[in-house]
Design an enzyme around this catalytic site. Structure first.
Site, PDB file in Angstrom:
ATOM      1  N   GLY A   1      23.812  39.172 117.508  1.00 55.15           N
ATOM      2  CA  GLY A   1      22.559  38.896 118.203  1.00 55.15           C
ATOM      3  C   GLY A   1      21.583  40.021 117.938  1.00 55.15           C
TER       4      GLY A   1
ATOM      5  N   ILE B   1      21.306  42.975 119.370  1.00 53.82           N
ATOM      6  CA  ILE B   1      21.944  44.291 119.289  1.00 53.82           C
ATOM      7  C   ILE B   1      22.728  44.419 117.999  1.00 53.82           C
ATOM      8  CG2 ILE B   1      23.730  45.769 120.316  1.00 53.82           C
ATOM      9  CD1 ILE B   1      22.811  44.644 123.062  1.00 53.82           C
TER      10      ILE B   1
ATOM     11  N   ARG C   1      29.366  32.789 116.883  1.00 52.83           N
ATOM     12  CA  ARG C   1      29.587  31.366 117.163  1.00 52.83           C
ATOM     13  C   ARG C   1      28.747  30.505 116.222  1.00 52.83           C
ATOM     14  NH1 ARG C   1      28.423  30.643 123.435  1.00 52.83           N
ATOM     15  NH2 ARG C   1      26.850  32.199 122.897  1.00 52.83           N
TER      16      ARG C   1
ATOM     17  N   ALA D   1      29.926  46.033 124.292  1.00 53.57           N
ATOM     18  CA  ALA D   1      29.662  44.712 124.880  1.00 53.57           C
ATOM     19  C   ALA D   1      29.961  44.758 126.380  1.00 53.57           C
ATOM     20  CB  ALA D   1      30.505  43.662 124.170  1.00 53.57           C
ATOM     21  N   ARG D   2      31.095  44.262 126.774  1.00 49.38           N
ATOM     22  CA  ARG D   2      31.599  44.323 128.147  1.00 49.38           C
ATOM     23  C   ARG D   2      33.069  44.684 128.081  1.00 49.38           C
ATOM     24  NH1 ARG D   2      27.233  44.792 130.005  1.00 49.38           N
ATOM     25  NH2 ARG D   2      26.182  43.562 131.620  1.00 49.38           N
TER      26      ARG D   2
ATOM     27  N   GLU E   1      36.293  49.116 135.170  1.00 47.41           N
ATOM     28  CA  GLU E   1      35.122  49.971 135.119  1.00 47.41           C
ATOM     29  C   GLU E   1      34.626  50.203 136.538  1.00 47.41           C
ATOM     30  OE1 GLU E   1      30.700  49.528 133.310  1.00 47.41           O
ATOM     31  OE2 GLU E   1      32.321  49.265 131.849  1.00 47.41           O
TER      32      GLU E   1
ATOM     33  N   HIS F   1      29.348  53.852 130.164  1.00 45.96           N
ATOM     34  CA  HIS F   1      28.393  52.740 130.169  1.00 45.96           C
ATOM     35  C   HIS F   1      26.957  53.268 130.118  1.00 45.96           C
ATOM     36  CE1 HIS F   1      28.118  48.247 131.498  1.00 45.96           C
ATOM     37  NE2 HIS F   1      27.132  48.565 130.655  1.00 45.96           N
ATOM     38  N   ILE F   2      26.681  54.062 129.105  1.00 44.90           N
ATOM     39  CA  ILE F   2      25.382  54.727 128.985  1.00 44.90           C
ATOM     40  C   ILE F   2      24.523  54.151 127.859  1.00 44.90           C
ATOM     41  CG2 ILE F   2      26.224  56.904 129.952  1.00 44.90           C
ATOM     42  CD1 ILE F   2      26.400  57.978 127.049  1.00 44.90           C
TER      43      ILE F   2
END
Length: 325
Positions: free
Chosen positions: A158, A160, A180, A238-239, A268, A287-288
């Site tokens: 995407g 990013i 996808r 990502a996550r 997290e 997570h910066i």
């Protein structure tokens, strides 16, 4: 121009000053600028009055919360991810939901690129080596690897992922990706599509830049790490939940892959005594990725713009769901 002062906007946490200034001038703002979460009793009283919610991403927005906010028309969250929001429940209520895509692409890509370089050149380990008084002793450090000529595999091409590719190409890396949907601008971007299996098998560095959804949760699991090169590095911006943390620990410990660098984790926040942190071949940041002054201000302003558009009954500049009527 419609007078929006009749509308009440509640904030779930501290707002960046640019967003505070925009909203405070145009709506009736119930803001919590002390930091952290609003006390539960006070927040519930705000929700009862709220026409809009400015979410700092620090709360779960589900049917139970929506039941406390009968007048809610719009929810805007100051983040790209929205896995804490029950979109179906919001849509059923006719509530527009917005996030902040695009404005953080460069900041996240910068950090991803930095983590790639750290995996290649042991920057954090080198710093710790010096702090330990071991400068001059190569033992325990080993050698890094060049980026030039290596293959970067990006899972999730995407906005990013696209910016990560640009940075990698500056280091003369070959970039392949898996998505996808195959991109129609591969030639312009200088990237090549690969199947999931080929991406894992061919890449020297694999970056996770996917959104979190049922199809991506746990996609980096025992099977995925087993398909990667033993010299490969894994980077996650990502996550945390796209990774099976136990499988990653085992892959790093047993040498199935060489390094990992994570800006997001599952759980997290990651406890300081977590087993991942006992390994010498991992770097973890807190997570910066979007944590630059410019980017956070831009995210806050877009969140405010989403709210104002929603209160005017317009489509949000960055709207997640489709509302009929």
């Amino acid at each position: 121009m419609e007078d929006l002062k009749k509308y009440v906007v509640a904030a779930s946490g501290k707002m960046r000053q640019p967003a505070f200034d925009i909203l405070n001038e145009q709506v009736t703002l119930l803001a919590w600028q002390q930091g952290g979460r609003v006390p539960a009793e006070q927040f519930d009283s705000w929700l009862a009055q709220a026409d809009a919610l400015y979410s700092a991403g620090n709360i779960k927005i589900d049917a139970a919360l929506l039941a406390k906010a009968p007048s809610l028309k719009v929810i805007a969250q100051a983040s790209v991810g929205y896995d804490n929001i029950d979109i179906a429940a919001c849509t059923a209520r006719g509530i527009r939901v917005g996030n902040t895509p695009g404005v953080l692409n460069d900041a996240v890509a910068d950090l991803a690129y930095g983590l790639i370089i750290d995996c290649a050149r042991n920057i954090v380990r080198g710093h710790e080596h010096v702090k330990s008084g071991l400068w001059g002793q190569r033992r325990g450090m080993g050698f890094g690897t060049d980026l030039a000529g290596k293959t970067l595999g990006i899972a999730g091409m995407g906005g990013i992922g696209k910016e990560i590719a640009v940075r990698a190409q500056a280091s003369k890396m070959k970039v392949i990706y898996h998505n996808r949907h195959r991109r129609t601008d591969e030639k312009q971007l200088g990237v090549s599509y690969a199947s999931w299996e080929d991406l894992l098998a061919q890449s020297d560095f694999v970056v996770a830049a996917v959104t979190l959804n049922p199809s991506t949760k746990g996609m980096f699991n025992e099977q995925a790490f087993a398909m990667m090169k033993p010299t490969a590095s894994f980077i996650n911006v990502a996550r945390g939940a796209v990774v099976d943390t136990k499988a990653l620990y085992q892959a790093l410990k047993e040498g199935q892959i060489a390094h990992a660098a994570l800006d997001v984790t599952d759980p997290e926040p990651l406890p300081g005594d977590h087993e991942l942190l006992t390994l010498p071949n991992i770097t973890v940041t807190s997570h910066i990725a979007s944590s630059t002054t410019e980017t956070r201000d831009a995210m806050a302003v877009l969140t405010a713009e989403n709210i104002l558009a929603g209160l005017r009954g317009e489509r949000l500049p960055a709207q997640i769901n489709e509302i009929k009527g």
